[in-house]
Design a protein around this motif. Structure first.
Motif, PDB file in Angstrom:
ATOM      1  N   MET A 194       1.350  -1.096  -0.031  1.00 33.12           N
ATOM      2  CA  MET A 194      -0.108   0.401   0.209  1.00 33.12           C
ATOM      3  C   MET A 194       1.013   0.775  -0.167  1.00 33.12           C
ATOM      4  SD  MET A 194      -3.474  -0.729   2.530  1.00 33.12           S
ATOM      5  CE  MET A 194      -2.293  -1.156   3.466  1.00 33.12           C
ATOM      6  N   ASP A 195       1.797   1.358   0.567  1.00 30.03           N
ATOM      7  CA  ASP A 195       3.079   2.697   0.828  1.00 30.03           C
ATOM      8  C   ASP A 195       3.431   2.521  -0.702  1.00 30.03           C
ATOM      9  OD1 ASP A 195       1.852   2.493   2.960  1.00 30.03           O
ATOM     10  OD2 ASP A 195       4.311   1.516   3.941  1.00 30.03           O
ATOM     11  N   HIS A 196       3.875   1.425  -1.333  1.00 25.57           N
ATOM     12  CA  HIS A 196       4.258   1.436  -2.803  1.00 25.57           C
ATOM     13  C   HIS A 196       3.730   2.064  -3.245  1.00 25.57           C
ATOM     14  CE1 HIS A 196       5.646   0.385  -6.603  1.00 25.57           C
ATOM     15  NE2 HIS A 196       6.794   1.083  -6.472  1.00 25.57           N
ATOM     16  N   ILE A 197       2.174   1.853  -3.612  1.00 33.47           N
ATOM     17  CA  ILE A 197       1.472   2.412  -4.601  1.00 33.47           C
ATOM     18  C   ILE A 197       0.720   3.962  -4.164  1.00 33.47           C
ATOM     19  CG2 ILE A 197      -1.534   2.447  -4.884  1.00 33.47           C
ATOM     20  CD1 ILE A 197      -1.324  -0.805  -4.652  1.00 33.47           C
ATOM     21  N   LEU A 198       0.650   4.012  -2.548  1.00 36.74           N
ATOM     22  CA  LEU A 198       0.503   5.587  -2.680  1.00 36.74           C
ATOM     23  C   LEU A 198       2.035   6.528  -3.076  1.00 36.74           C
ATOM     24  CD1 LEU A 198      -0.652   5.128   1.389  1.00 36.74           C
ATOM     25  CD2 LEU A 198      -1.923   6.219  -1.100  1.00 36.74           C
ATOM     26  N   GLU A 199       3.127   6.049  -2.932  1.00 38.14           N
ATOM     27  CA  GLU A 199       4.135   6.827  -3.440  1.00 38.14           C
ATOM     28  C   GLU A 199       4.454   7.175  -5.374  1.00 38.14           C
ATOM     29  OE1 GLU A 199       7.579   4.911  -1.440  1.00 38.14           O
ATOM     30  OE2 GLU A 199       7.461   5.364   0.422  1.00 38.14           O
ATOM     31  N   HIS A 200       3.766   6.195  -5.640  1.00 33.95           N
ATOM     32  CA  HIS A 200       3.970   5.432  -7.352  1.00 33.95           C
ATOM     33  C   HIS A 200       2.898   6.059  -7.990  1.00 33.95           C
ATOM     34  CE1 HIS A 200       7.164   4.153  -5.258  1.00 33.95           C
ATOM     35  NE2 HIS A 200       8.221   3.535  -6.397  1.00 33.95           N
ATOM     36  N   ASP A 201       1.615   6.873  -6.945  1.00 38.53           N
ATOM     37  CA  ASP A 201       1.023   7.169  -7.437  1.00 38.53           C
ATOM     38  C   ASP A 201       0.725   8.631  -8.348  1.00 38.53           C
ATOM     39  OD1 ASP A 201      -2.126   7.042  -7.837  1.00 38.53           O
ATOM     40  OD2 ASP A 201      -2.341   9.349  -6.700  1.00 38.53           O
ATOM     41  N   GLY A 202      -0.339   8.141  -9.473  1.00 35.83           N
ATOM     42  CA  GLY A 202       0.320   8.746 -10.787  1.00 35.83           C
ATOM     43  C   GLY A 202       1.639   8.851 -11.991  1.00 35.83           C
ATOM     44  N   GLN A 203       2.582   8.184 -11.399  1.00 33.80           N
ATOM     45  CA  GLN A 203       3.664   7.592 -11.939  1.00 33.80           C
ATOM     46  C   GLN A 203       3.217   6.324 -13.336  1.00 33.80           C
ATOM     47  OE1 GLN A 203       7.060   6.604  -9.221  1.00 33.80           O
ATOM     48  NE2 GLN A 203       6.387   8.806  -8.536  1.00 33.80           N
ATOM     49  N   PRO A 204       3.758   6.477 -14.517  1.00 33.25           N
ATOM     50  CA  PRO A 204       3.198   5.649 -15.522  1.00 33.25           C
ATOM     51  C   PRO A 204       4.054   3.955 -14.991  1.00 33.25           C
ATOM     52  CG  PRO A 204       5.418   7.214 -16.310  1.00 33.25           C
ATOM     53  CD  PRO A 204       4.366   7.346 -14.755  1.00 33.25           C
ATOM     54  N   VAL A 205       2.855   3.212 -15.108  1.00 34.09           N
ATOM     55  CA  VAL A 205       4.036   1.546 -14.510  1.00 34.09           C
ATOM     56  C   VAL A 205       4.591   1.177 -16.239  1.00 34.09           C
ATOM     57  CG1 VAL A 205       3.184  -0.959 -14.199  1.00 34.09           C
ATOM     58  CG2 VAL A 205       1.176   1.318 -13.857  1.00 34.09           C
ATOM     59  N   PRO A 206       5.856   0.771 -14.737  1.00 35.41           N
ATOM     60  CA  PRO A 206       7.325   0.136 -15.728  1.00 35.41           C
ATOM     61  C   PRO A 206       6.868  -1.188 -16.117  1.00 35.41           C
ATOM     62  CG  PRO A 206       7.766   0.361 -13.743  1.00 35.41           C
ATOM     63  CD  PRO A 206       6.654   0.758 -13.630  1.00 35.41           C
ATOM     64  N   ASP A 207       7.489  -1.509 -17.127  1.00 38.13           N
ATOM     65  CA  ASP A 207       7.835  -3.006 -17.839  1.00 38.13           C
ATOM     66  C   ASP A 207       8.061  -3.705 -16.212  1.00 38.13           C
ATOM     67  OD1 ASP A 207       8.013  -5.009 -18.609  1.00 38.13           O
ATOM     68  OD2 ASP A 207       9.719  -5.024 -20.261  1.00 38.13           O
ATOM     69  N   LEU A 208       7.338  -4.657 -16.755  1.00 37.50           N
ATOM     70  CA  LEU A 208       7.455  -5.377 -15.109  1.00 37.50           C
ATOM     71  C   LEU A 208       8.505  -6.462 -14.673  1.00 37.50           C
ATOM     72  CD1 LEU A 208       3.291  -6.441 -13.690  1.00 37.50           C
ATOM     73  CD2 LEU A 208       5.450  -4.345 -12.476  1.00 37.50           C
ATOM     74  N   SER A 209       8.967  -6.851 -15.857  1.00 40.41           N
ATOM     75  CA  SER A 209      10.631  -7.289 -16.597  1.00 40.41           C
ATOM     76  C   SER A 209      11.737  -7.337 -16.029  1.00 40.41           C
ATOM     77  CB  SER A 209      10.821  -8.263 -17.770  1.00 40.41           C
ATOM     78  OG  SER A 209      10.839  -6.817 -18.531  1.00 40.41           O
ATOM     79  N   SER A 210      11.290  -5.486 -16.075  1.00 37.77           N
ATOM     80  CA  SER A 210      12.391  -4.095 -15.932  1.00 37.77           C
ATOM     81  C   SER A 210      12.773  -3.785 -14.482  1.00 37.77           C
ATOM     82  CB  SER A 210      12.516  -3.072 -16.456  1.00 37.77           C
ATOM     83  OG  SER A 210      11.473  -2.810 -16.194  1.00 37.77           O
ATOM     84  N   VAL A 211      11.284  -4.550 -13.492  1.00 40.89           N
ATOM     85  CA  VAL A 211      11.312  -4.213 -12.007  1.00 40.89           C
ATOM     86  C   VAL A 211      11.997  -5.364 -10.899  1.00 40.89           C
ATOM     87  CG1 VAL A 211       9.899  -3.496 -10.154  1.00 40.89           C
ATOM     88  CG2 VAL A 211       9.209  -2.879 -11.859  1.00 40.89           C
ATOM     89  N   SER A 212      13.330  -4.716 -10.470  1.00 39.88           N
ATOM     90  CA  SER A 212      14.047  -5.548  -9.280  1.00 39.88           C
ATOM     91  C   SER A 212      13.050  -5.654  -8.353  1.00 39.88           C
ATOM     92  CB  SER A 212      15.383  -4.965  -8.455  1.00 39.88           C
ATOM     93  OG  SER A 212      15.078  -3.791  -8.508  1.00 39.88           O
ATOM     94  N   SER A 213      12.962  -7.072  -7.888  1.00 41.84           N
ATOM     95  CA  SER A 213      12.220  -7.237  -7.265  1.00 41.84           C
ATOM     96  C   SER A 213      12.704  -8.178  -5.426  1.00 41.84           C
ATOM     97  CB  SER A 213      11.795  -8.695  -7.001  1.00 41.84           C
ATOM     98  OG  SER A 213      10.960  -9.269  -7.911  1.00 41.84           O
ATOM     99  N   ALA A 214      12.492  -6.541  -4.561  1.00 38.46           N
ATOM    100  CA  ALA A 214      13.033  -6.747  -2.936  1.00 38.46           C
ATOM    101  C   ALA A 214      12.653  -8.158  -2.549  1.00 38.46           C
ATOM    102  CB  ALA A 214      12.608  -5.797  -2.366  1.00 38.46           C
TER     103      ALA A 214
END
Length: 344
Positions: free
Chosen positions: A34-54
């Motif tokens: 939920m914190d992540h969604i709030l912080e990145h609200d309004g930003q375009p969703v990137p390609d999930l394959s390029s997102v590094s997982s914690a």
């Protein structure tokens, strides 16, 4: 049992943003997502394959103690609290990680890292406190808080967009008003020019008609005088009855020539001697123009006219202009301010 993904989707979040949040936080739980969604609200969703997982890990127990301890030491080293954490590890089994600055506890190092990146806190220690899962009531409360935050953020954004729209509309209306005023001024100027042009044309046409009318009257008078002379000759009374042809006196001619010198332009009407040959042609030329320029004008209007052979005749007063007069100006030939010529 519903998962964090199902809970977030039930709240109405976009599925792509839910997947992005879960992957970015390493499925660390509902709150980080939920914190992540709030912080990145309004930003375009990137390609999930390029997102590094914690990294997503369970509570530090059993064989994972060494790895969790090493990660904890890296966090604690920022704040210089290594000795205290090692003493806690040696006394009893650690069940969570605690932020020394705000007192929050986290069940694994992934959540502690996420908190450190988000808050900037850099002092952590191991704790024997166990992080209990949220109850249904707590989940509902957090969801309600999240909805209120989202609603407040959207309301603020809506107000800002309304202000921006109002400002843009004001600018657009002002620009439209200015453009409309410029168009009206241009239309007014064009109308004034057109009225002035029509006025000049009307005056020139009136002058031309007056000149033609005068020429016609002169032709009628000349024909009447010629007929009278012919009749008198037939009756044997030529000497007694012939009326003298009216000729302008030298003083009158000089006066006319002097008056003609005051005109900068001369308006001419040229009629063709042959019926059906075209015309009449009307033009205005500078009074300094030569008779050859008149011939060239007529030739430009009628292809049957040859500049080198055409002659001009003035009916009243009767006068024939030949190529010997080609180099003379209209003023010198007494054609100003207007005249009617017959081309042949």
């Amino acid at each position: 049992m519903s998962t964090d993904r199902d809970t977030l989707l039930s709240m109405g979040f976009d599925p792509q943003r839910v997947e992005w949040a879960l992957k970015a936080t390493g499925n660390a739980g509902l709150q980080p997502a939920m914190d992540h969604i709030l912080e990145h609200d309004g930003q375009p969703v990137p390609d999930l394959s390029s997102v590094s997982s914690a990294p997503s890990r369970a509570a530090p127990t059993g064989d994972d103690d060494d790895e969790d301890a090493e990660a904890l030491r890296a966090l604690i080293a920022k704040g210089g609290n290594v000795a205290a954490s090692q003493a806690a590890i040696s006394e009893q089994e650690a069940r969570s990680i605690k932020c020394s600055l705000c007192g929050k506890i986290f069940k694994n190092t992934a959540l502690a890292n996420f908190h450190a990146e988000k808050s900037g806190h850099d002092q952590f220690e191991e704790s024997t406190e166990e992080v209990k899962p949220l109850t249904e009531e707590e989940k509902k409360q957090k969801l309600q808080e999240l909805r209120e935050k989202l609603a407040a953020k959207r309301a603020t954004k809506s107000v800002e967009e309304a202000k921006e729209h109002k400002a843009n509309e004001t600018i657009r209306r002002k620009a439209g008003k200015d453009a409309g005023q410029i168009r009206e001024e241009l239309k007014l100027k064009e109308a004034e020019k057109e009225a002035e042009k029509k006025k000049r044309e009307k005056i020139e046409d009136a002058r031309a008609r007056a000149a033609v009318k005068a020429q016609i009257e002169a032709d009628k008078k000349a024909r009447a005088e010629r007929a009278a002379r012919e009749k008198a000759a037939r009756e044997g009374n030529l000497v007694a009855e012939t009326a003298p042809v009216t000729v302008a006196s030298p003083a009158a001619a000089a006066s006319s020539a002097t008056a003609g010198r005051d005109y900068k332009e001369t308006r001419l009407q040229i009629r063709m001697a042959t019926a059906g040959a075209g015309g009449p042609y009307t033009t205005s030329l500078p009074s300094e123009s030569t008779l050859r320029e008149v011939a060239e004008f007529v030739a430009g209007q009628n292809i049957s006219v040859d500049v080198e052979s055409v002659t001009f005749t003035q009916q009243f007063p009767r006068k024939v202009f030949t190529q010997a007069d080609w180099s003379k100006s209209l003023r010198d030939l007494g054609l100003t301010p207007s005249a009617v010529l017959i081309a042949s």
